[in-house]
Design an enzyme around this catalytic site. Structure first.
Site, PDB file in Angstrom:
ATOM      1  N   ASP A 173      52.337  30.752   4.654  1.00 38.21           N
ATOM      2  CA  ASP A 173      53.469  31.983   4.280  1.00 38.21           C
ATOM      3  C   ASP A 173      54.716  31.832   4.890  1.00 38.21           C
ATOM      4  O   ASP A 173      54.788  32.471   5.716  1.00 38.21           O
ATOM      5  CB  ASP A 173      52.303  32.253   4.603  1.00 38.21           C
ATOM      6  N   VAL A 174      55.553  30.454   4.431  1.00 41.20           N
ATOM      7  CA  VAL A 174      56.756  30.964   5.425  1.00 41.20           C
ATOM      8  C   VAL A 174      57.948  31.990   4.379  1.00 41.20           C
ATOM      9  O   VAL A 174      58.298  31.943   2.981  1.00 41.20           O
ATOM     10  CB  VAL A 174      57.296  29.322   4.461  1.00 41.20           C
ATOM     11  N   GLU A 175      58.211  32.660   4.713  1.00 44.20           N
ATOM     12  CA  GLU A 175      58.664  34.065   3.892  1.00 44.20           C
ATOM     13  C   GLU A 175      60.871  33.662   4.897  1.00 44.20           C
ATOM     14  O   GLU A 175      61.624  34.671   4.779  1.00 44.20           O
ATOM     15  CB  GLU A 175      58.239  35.254   4.572  1.00 44.20           C
ATOM     16  N   GLY A 176      60.409  32.871   5.624  1.00 46.56           N
ATOM     17  CA  GLY A 176      62.110  32.736   6.087  1.00 46.56           C
ATOM     18  C   GLY A 176      62.448  31.617   7.008  1.00 46.56           C
ATOM     19  O   GLY A 176      61.652  31.327   7.181  1.00 46.56           O
TER      20      GLY A 176
END
Length: 477
Positions: A173-176
């Protein structure tokens, strides 16, 4: 070993045949993120705060996959990752391994194994909206993959936060921070999976705008088992389903069939479990059911529904049950027992009783009239406009005969067959369910009992509103 002990083992093994194992190829799977107590971030009603993981794996559970959210730091003190599970286990309230910032959550081992014994899979989710994640080189990413294998999966390490429990895979869940070197990380991790004694899974949770800024190149480069697309907090969220210019599940389906290295990858609809679980994208249960059924029938890559998160779903009238009913056509899902708390930060709850107005004559005598503000489950019957109607699945505020299509018209009320049918309201005051958080003096780290009753949080693990920083999984606007 005694004869009785041998009989007990044989009996236990025989029961395993009756536990359905997880099947990634299905199109009715439900994913429920657990770990961040999203409900507690916006509500003060502690009765509905996040419970221990095993609470969500009891006999009334409809969930197939639990990603534990989140592993928030890749390279913490001592070069070891760190994680945070809000009010259940964190560096604020639990001991850490010496020389690290990794909390020792070994008491969760029994919870994880309880869920796995029930035929569910439990994975570790890396990142989150505030995660300190990323790599500087392929070699660093590969070394980190080895570390994740040893700490959480089938390897061995002196720092295993869940003890002997072995998770079923990882979720990104890589959001940056971009996508650099994640392909090397996944590839190295999958080398450990080859020849392993159990199946491991790799999933991702990209945002719905295509391609995803942080995960787009990664899911193009290496095979994933599933992608939990976040259809919220963006223009392409669930609120845009009726707008073909914005709703883009078809784009993700095309990616699955033409670009993904795994042509059997499953695409999930990611949905907020309540209006307070995301900035935008929440839709009511009837609307979500319509989206699910249309998407499921149209796209072969459809794998199911992902929800953020467990605490919100259970507080929102068992929103997870509503989704599962829509996924399975209303088959065998349990009736919800939790209440829907107010969306405000107060501890008051929205309550509904069974409608007081019922027909007193004709074939529908004794059958309650349909009423707004009452939640119904599959099989419930009501009278409306002179007809008897039966709910196909969970519904609230969807008028019988309306566009949502959640009610079956059983005919005019003159039919004698309808006289014995009744309705039940499934929402109850918070006061009725607050016993879930009672008995605070019990040790939160004890093994759940056979009935899967949650073990309350101990006094040493204070209410999250007092001790933890909440990390609701709100993506980029």
């Amino acid at each position: 070993m005694s004869f009785l002990s041998i009989l007990h083992i044989l009996f236990s093994l025989s029961l395993l045949r009756y536990v359905s194992s997880f099947d990634i190829t299905r199109n009715d799977n439900l994913v429920l993120y657990w770990g961040q107590n999203s409900y507690g971030a916006t509500h003060s009603n502690t009765a509905d705060y996040q419970q221990r993981l095993s609470f969500y794996c009891g006999s009334d559970s409809v969930t197939d996959t639990f990603p534990l959210a989140f592993l928030t730091t890749f390279f913490g003190e001592g070069g070891v990752p760190s994680m945070d599970f809000s009010n259940i286990c964190s560096t604020d309230n639990d001991p850490v391994f010496s020389g690290t910032e990794l909390p020792n959550c070994s008491f969760m081992a029994s919870d994880i194994e309880t869920c796995q014994a029930a035929g569910k899979i439990v994975t570790i989710s890396l990142g989150g909206a505030t995660g300190a994640v990323g790599f500087t080189s392929d070699s660093q990413a590969q070394s980190f993959a080895d570390q994740i294998w040893n700490i959480f999966l089938g390897g061995s390490s002196s720092t295993r936060p869940f003890g002997n429990a072995v998770l079923d895979g990882i979720d990104l869940d890589v959001e940056g921070g971009g996508s650099a070197h994640y392909a090397a990380f996944v590839t190295q991790l999958q080398t450990h999976f080859k020849g392993a004694s159990k199946k491991y899974y790799v999933t991702a949770a990209p945002q719905c705008p295509f391609p995803d800024a942080n995960l787009g190149s990664v899911i193009n480069a290496v095979p994933f088992d599933a992608v939990y697309v976040q259809f919220y907090n963006n223009y392409c969220g669930l609120q845009a389903f009726s707008n073909p210019n914005d709703w883009n599940f078809g784009t993700w389906d095309n990616w699955a069939k033409t670009t993904s290295p795994n042509k059997n990858v499953k695409v999930y609809i990611g949905a907020p479990a309540d209006s307070t679980a995301a900035g935008s994208g929440y839709v009511d249960a009837g609307t979500l059911a319509n989206v699910i059924q249309q998407t499921k029938s149209q796209f072969s890559s459809f794998g199911g529904v992902m929800m953020w998160d467990a605490s919100q779903a259970y507080a929102n009238g068992r929103f997870d049950v509503a989704a599962k009913n829509a996924l399975t056509g209303g088959s065998s899902a349990p009736s919800p027992t939790s209440s829907k708390s107010s969306s405000s930060s107060s501890s008051s709850s929205k309550t509904s009783s069974a409608p007081s107005s019922t027909p007193t004559s004709g074939g529908c005598a004794g059958v309650a009239a349909w009423q707004t503000g009452v939640a119904y489950v599959g099989g419930d019957s009501v009278s409306f406009n002179g007809h008897l109607w039966t709910a196909k699945w969970w519904t609230e505020n969807d008028t019988p005969g309306g566009q949502a299509g959640v009610w079956t018209d059983d005919g005019a009320c003159t039919s004698a067959a309808v006289a014995t049918k009744s309705v039940k309201a499934i929402k109850t005051p918070v006061a009725d369910v607050s016993t879930r958080a009672s008995s605070e003096a019990q040790d939160a780290k004890s093994t759940p009992n056979a009935d899967d009753v949650v073990t309350p949080i101990s006094d040493t693990r204070k209410a999250a509103s007092e001790t933890s920083t909440f990390r609701p999984r709100w993506g980029r606007d």
